[in-house]
Motif scaffolding. Structure first.
Motif, PDB file in Angstrom:
ATOM      1  N   UNK A 117      16.978  33.574  33.697  1.00  0.00           N
ATOM      2  CA  UNK A 117      17.950  33.437  32.758  1.00  0.00           C
ATOM      3  C   UNK A 117      19.257  34.233  32.975  1.00  0.00           C
ATOM      4  N   UNK A 118      20.458  33.939  32.763  1.00  0.00           N
ATOM      5  CA  UNK A 118      21.553  34.985  32.903  1.00  0.00           C
ATOM      6  C   UNK A 118      21.398  35.951  31.617  1.00  0.00           C
ATOM      7  N   UNK A 119      21.633  37.023  31.818  1.00  0.00           N
ATOM      8  CA  UNK A 119      21.451  38.187  30.696  1.00  0.00           C
ATOM      9  C   UNK A 119      20.166  39.012  30.859  1.00  0.00           C
ATOM     10  N   UNK A 120      19.383  38.397  31.675  1.00  0.00           N
ATOM     11  CA  UNK A 120      18.075  39.011  31.896  1.00  0.00           C
ATOM     12  C   UNK A 120      17.931  39.733  33.139  1.00  0.00           C
ATOM     13  N   UNK A 121      17.179  40.919  33.238  1.00  0.00           N
ATOM     14  CA  UNK A 121      16.857  41.420  34.562  1.00  0.00           C
ATOM     15  C   UNK A 121      15.346  41.302  34.936  1.00  0.00           C
ATOM     16  N   UNK A 122      15.014  41.421  36.454  1.00  0.00           N
ATOM     17  CA  UNK A 122      13.654  41.108  36.494  1.00  0.00           C
ATOM     18  C   UNK A 122      12.934  42.228  36.306  1.00  0.00           C
ATOM     19  N   UNK A 123      11.562  42.257  35.706  1.00  0.00           N
ATOM     20  CA  UNK A 123      10.830  43.253  35.143  1.00  0.00           C
ATOM     21  C   UNK A 123      10.489  44.203  36.059  1.00  0.00           C
ATOM     22  N   UNK A 124       9.882  43.771  37.098  1.00  0.00           N
ATOM     23  CA  UNK A 124       8.928  44.458  37.993  1.00  0.00           C
ATOM     24  C   UNK A 124       9.963  45.026  39.436  1.00  0.00           C
ATOM     25  N   UNK A 125      11.055  44.965  39.148  1.00  0.00           N
ATOM     26  CA  UNK A 125      11.765  45.395  40.329  1.00  0.00           C
ATOM     27  C   UNK A 125      11.533  46.995  40.576  1.00  0.00           C
ATOM     28  N   UNK A 126      11.350  47.079  42.170  1.00  0.00           N
ATOM     29  CA  UNK A 126      11.039  48.442  42.472  1.00  0.00           C
ATOM     30  C   UNK A 126      12.417  49.294  42.349  1.00  0.00           C
ATOM     31  N   UNK A 127      12.829  49.445  41.484  1.00  0.00           N
ATOM     32  CA  UNK A 127      14.064  50.360  41.246  1.00  0.00           C
ATOM     33  C   UNK A 127      13.469  51.446  40.063  1.00  0.00           C
ATOM     34  N   UNK A 128      14.140  52.621  40.255  1.00  0.00           N
ATOM     35  CA  UNK A 128      13.720  53.863  39.503  1.00  0.00           C
ATOM     36  C   UNK A 128      14.369  53.740  37.938  1.00  0.00           C
ATOM     37  N   UNK A 129      15.262  52.991  37.899  1.00  0.00           N
ATOM     38  CA  UNK A 129      15.875  52.984  36.542  1.00  0.00           C
ATOM     39  C   UNK A 129      15.195  52.012  35.464  1.00  0.00           C
ATOM     40  N   UNK A 130      15.180  52.463  34.400  1.00  0.00           N
ATOM     41  CA  UNK A 130      14.303  51.743  33.227  1.00  0.00           C
ATOM     42  C   UNK A 130      15.079  50.248  33.146  1.00  0.00           C
ATOM     43  N   UNK A 131      14.187  49.289  32.692  1.00  0.00           N
ATOM     44  CA  UNK A 131      14.356  48.099  32.516  1.00  0.00           C
ATOM     45  C   UNK A 131      15.748  48.080  31.487  1.00  0.00           C
ATOM     46  N   UNK A 132      15.470  48.739  30.417  1.00  0.00           N
ATOM     47  CA  UNK A 132      16.423  48.725  29.349  1.00  0.00           C
ATOM     48  C   UNK A 132      17.938  49.245  29.962  1.00  0.00           C
TER      49      UNK A 132
END
Length: 195
Positions: free
Chosen positions: A25-40
């Motif tokens: 959905x637009x406005x969301x980010x994937x939760x389990x992305x291997x990125x060091x930045x927090x999901x929030x």
């Protein structure tokens, strides 16, 4: 799938009536992305970047509109300059969109969605005088430059150096330069004699 006369599947016929649910959905980010930045943090940056993207798309398209509709004694110079700035904005738009995707977000992409989101005032469909065209472009640049400054500060506070670098280096500086180039066309200077 279509079948031939013998009842076998006809693999040469395109299956172009595909339907499916959205996968994000637009406005969301994937939760389990291997990125060091927090999901929030990523969610907040994606929201801000999508606004910047919508406004940059609006500016890009306004440059093309004015490229097509410019007239008067500076037609040739502005026709070429507006098209050059359009092409530069194409790159800026792509860069912002890729950052949104990299952060696990979904980019605003369709004209109708951009029209709903943008803060850039919509010009009329018709042709306008050159000073009005330039003033509209300068106002759009002002909106984008302000957004860049706000995003840069928020990204710095959140530890998102990638977004900070992008908005300063790839969006802010080119928009400042384009503003300067077109703004100089509003400086009153005689064309054929010295004062």
């Amino acid at each position: 799938m279509a079948k031939d006369k013998s009842g076998k599947a006809d693999l040469a016929t395109p299956n172009w009536h595909a339907q499916a649910r959205e996968i994000q959905a637009f406005g969301t980010v994937t939760a389990d992305l291997p990125h060091p930045l927090d999901q929030k943090v990523r969610t907040e940056m994606v929201k801000k970047l999508n606004q910047l993207l919508a406004d940059s798309i609006a500016l890009r398209d306004m440059y093309k509109k004015h490229h097509w509709q410019v007239g008067g004694p500076t037609f040739y110079q502005l026709h070429l300059l507006f098209d050059k700035h359009f092409e530069e904005q194409v790159d800026i738009v792509d860069t912002i969109a890729e950052r949104i995707q990299l952060l696990g977000g979904v980019t605003v992409a369709m004209g109708g969605d951009v029209a709903e989101m943008t803060k850039v005032p919509r010009p009329p469909k018709g042709k306008e005088e050159v000073p009005v065209q330039i003033s509209r472009l300068l106002e759009a640049h002002k909106i984008i430059i302000k957004e860049c400054l706000d995003i840069s500060e928020a990204a710095d506070d959140a530890g998102d150096q990638g977004t900070n670098d992008l908005v300063v280096s790839d969006v802010l500086r080119p928009n400042e330069l384009q503003s300067w180039f077109i703004g100089q066309h509003l400086v009153e200077m005689p064309l054929t004699f010295a004062v």
